[in-house]
Design an enzyme around this catalytic site. Sequence first.
Site, PDB file in Angstrom:
ATOM      1  N   GLY A 211     -11.915  27.789  16.889  1.00 53.05           N
ATOM      2  CA  GLY A 211     -11.783  28.532  18.043  1.00 53.05           C
ATOM      3  C   GLY A 211     -12.679  29.773  18.042  1.00 53.05           C
ATOM      4  O   GLY A 211     -12.816  30.698  17.095  1.00 53.05           O
TER       5      GLY A 211
ATOM      6  N   GLY B  19     -12.741  32.450  20.317  1.00 53.22           N
ATOM      7  CA  GLY B  19     -12.235  33.495  21.163  1.00 53.22           C
ATOM      8  C   GLY B  19     -12.447  34.805  20.542  1.00 53.22           C
ATOM      9  O   GLY B  19     -12.921  34.920  19.535  1.00 53.22           O
TER      10      GLY B  19
ATOM     11  N   GLU C  32      -3.020  41.353  38.621  1.00 51.61           N
ATOM     12  CA  GLU C  32      -4.596  41.321  38.740  1.00 51.61           C
ATOM     13  C   GLU C  32      -5.014  40.441  40.009  1.00 51.61           C
ATOM     14  O   GLU C  32      -5.689  40.684  40.848  1.00 51.61           O
ATOM     15  CB  GLU C  32      -5.479  41.059  37.484  1.00 51.61           C
ATOM     16  CG  GLU C  32      -5.149  42.499  36.723  1.00 51.61           C
ATOM     17  CD  GLU C  32      -6.017  42.416  35.252  1.00 51.61           C
ATOM     18  OE1 GLU C  32      -6.044  41.469  34.901  1.00 51.61           O
ATOM     19  OE2 GLU C  32      -6.310  43.536  34.800  1.00 51.61           O
TER      20      GLU C  32
ATOM     21  N   ALA D  32      -6.304  40.465  24.041  1.00 55.94           N
ATOM     22  CA  ALA D  32      -7.649  40.567  23.142  1.00 55.94           C
ATOM     23  C   ALA D  32      -7.503  41.586  22.075  1.00 55.94           C
ATOM     24  O   ALA D  32      -8.103  41.189  20.966  1.00 55.94           O
ATOM     25  CB  ALA D  32      -8.789  40.946  24.222  1.00 55.94           C
ATOM     26  N   GLN D  33      -6.837  42.744  22.121  1.00 53.80           N
ATOM     27  CA  GLN D  33      -6.806  43.800  20.979  1.00 53.80           C
ATOM     28  C   GLN D  33      -6.084  43.075  19.655  1.00 53.80           C
ATOM     29  O   GLN D  33      -6.623  43.158  18.701  1.00 53.80           O
ATOM     30  CB  GLN D  33      -6.030  44.917  21.527  1.00 53.80           C
ATOM     31  CG  GLN D  33      -7.022  46.049  21.999  1.00 53.80           C
ATOM     32  CD  GLN D  33      -8.199  46.168  20.862  1.00 53.80           C
ATOM     33  OE1 GLN D  33      -7.795  46.632  19.757  1.00 53.80           O
ATOM     34  NE2 GLN D  33      -9.442  46.370  21.387  1.00 53.80           N
TER      35      GLN D  33
END
Lengths: 410, 410
Positions: free
Chosen positions: B8, B10, B165, B311-312
């Site tokens: 992965g 990502g 969003e 993400a963090q």
Amino acid sequence: MTRVVIVGAGFGGLATMSALAHQDVEITLIDKHNFATFQPLLYQVATAGLNPGDVAFPIRTLLRKQKGVTFRQGMLAGVDSAANEISLVDGARVPYDFLVLAMGATTNFFGIPGAEEHCHGIYTLDEALAVRNKVFSLFERAASQGIKGNAMTTIVIGGGATGVEMAGALAELKLRAFRTDYPSLDPAQARVILIEARERLLGAFSPELSKYASAELKGRGVEVRLNTEVKSVTDAGVHLANGEFIDSRLVIWSAGVGVSKQFSDLGLPQGRQGRFEVGDDLRVVGHENIFAVGDIAATLESDGSLVPQLAQPAIQTGTHVAKMIQALITSMPTTQFVYRNKGTMATIGRNAAVAELTNGMKLTGSTAWLAWLALHLLTLLGVRNRLSVLLNWSWHYISWGRGPRVILGG
Amino acid sequence: MTRVVIVGAGFGGLATMSALAHQDVEITLIDKHNFATFQPLLYQVATAGLNPGDVAFPIRTLLRKQKGVTFRQGMLAGVDSAANEISLVDGARVPYDFLVLAMGATTNFFGIPGAEEHCHGIYTLDEALAVRNKVFSLFERAASQGIKGNAMTTIVIGGGATGVEMAGALAELKLRAFRTDYPSLDPAQARVILIEARERLLGAFSPELSKYASAELKGRGVEVRLNTEVKSVTDAGVHLANGEFIDSRLVIWSAGVGVSKQFSDLGLPQGRQGRFEVGDDLRVVGHENIFAVGDIAATLESDGSLVPQLAQPAIQTGTHVAKMIQALITSMPTTQFVYRNKGTMATIGRNAAVAELTNGMKLTGSTAWLAWLALHLLTLLGVRNRLSVLLNWSWHYISWGRGPRVILGG
């Protein structure tokens, strides 16, 4: 108000529209896509030099500056010239006073067995993206599983401008990509073979430029095969007329374009290459108020040959038709279309291109390449697209191609 | 040399790779795509603010700067922890000394009938492109054929950051696009409905920011429906638990992510939401040399709750695992992972966003929006992508969105 219906938003259709837009007419522009494609740069999308969005421009955005133009996404299904009406695939009927047919051409496989099933065209954005996905998938597979036979051989059939540009870009992509991204792969194993049936490349250019192009391509590792005819194509590769077979997973067809089969049922007269027969004022033969422009029209040059299927003739025929429609509205006579050849260009790769101007001047090397870059940037639709292409190209030049090389839809 | 296999590419997998890359290990990075996706901006691809290439970065280009990393495109099929080997769908087997599982999550439909078949996710680049194509196809059809009923109603299910969003961007796209490109369409007919099961949007933020987000969205024409549960989804629209039916051609699912079904057969322990159970050093429970990072790991915060799938946490767990692998190689003890919440942000639209920092500071409006822009630009992979996004965004801001709104794949 006079209703003008334009089918096709390529160079020809858009030229007609622009030239007519501030006249007292009501224009309906119809295209199967919601964007116009800058076809001369599709080979750069196919070889990951540009993003798809860089060569596609939303039609509705174009129309903002035009008065009296309505866009309608749809596919032409039929022309009812008695009723002055066209029908679309979705069932709608659109009436017209003048009809301009500008649907362009599509890849022509000349009936070579297996070509249509197994070759990739690079005439539409979707086709260009499919080639890009295939190229990088082949590289990925070779890197992961080890190369087997000719697993990375790419064959380009047709040595005209498109074939030369495609072969040159593939050779460059391979050299750059292998050095930086696929160090485990051997560039020599990723052969690029350009096949041309006649005795020289770039038949539309003068022989010295053909020679230059051949030499440059060979210098970049392209195997140029002249006087070579293709007999058939299978999923395993290409059978040549001389009995030879070349194993290949990716065959690109750039040997010619023709008129899409679906337009053969329209009941309009078709001439050479299936293109619609037009009179010298570009009206379709037998019709008072139907015009054809660009690749789909069998427009003649003064010497009786067909005008080439390029952006320039499309734009010029489009502009002429706009004038003819204005003439007919004001009951003036129509005039003869005269094609003005402004010269032709083809790029081979970094710092190498050929250009032949009408005053007989011939350019090669970086001069021709920079001229090619400038011309294409200037004619590319839209400031945003121009900036984006400039950004991609500069980046490409500086970094030797990180390019947008993602495999989408995968 | 110690072989580390990371599955992965990502945020989690790339963080592990970067932190390990200059150590004395041999890394194999495996991903099903040849590119890394910047997922936080996918909603902008879906609403034609960005090109797909802007949020996708070729993995091999990333690896140029890394020593000792090999990339292999492939899909994980099985983990043979006895043999210390994984198998891929293409049949290959890859041996490891340490295995890092970082495959991320996928859309979770929580078993709601019809949701998987009829909703669009926006978790991958292909999904985002599919939404974009659908949105513009609906607009084109409405413009060509006249609006029928709720033909342009878009429903977004799930009022977390992604849903907010997405709903905000859709509302903005509609307002801008209708004024400039579809003057014949009435913005009021293109409803955007945001459905949230709980009593407020942005559950991960403080209530005052939820309130601000609701008000901003409503001001932009989004219908916010709180305390509203979805019972089922059909091709005609959404059935709510209260018996109401909302007609819609486009339903976007942003109500949550889960672990892909294919990873339930790996024989690894799965905890809440199907995420792999990990010890406090992020090793998969019961395994000495298998780690899980990012969305796929059931990593715990100090209060026993799961770290959010953002993400963090993915980056932080990835970095921690790199340290653990170094520790194990040098026979040092592993240490506990501690999540450091650096704050969260969500954007609502032009000049409107919310941000909540760990010191309790809360930002809204243009300040939060500019902070959001800056943060995302800085973390976006690659200079070329940053420039391209900056170009698109500036253009967007100045021109109110000509954006890359082409319908691809015809």
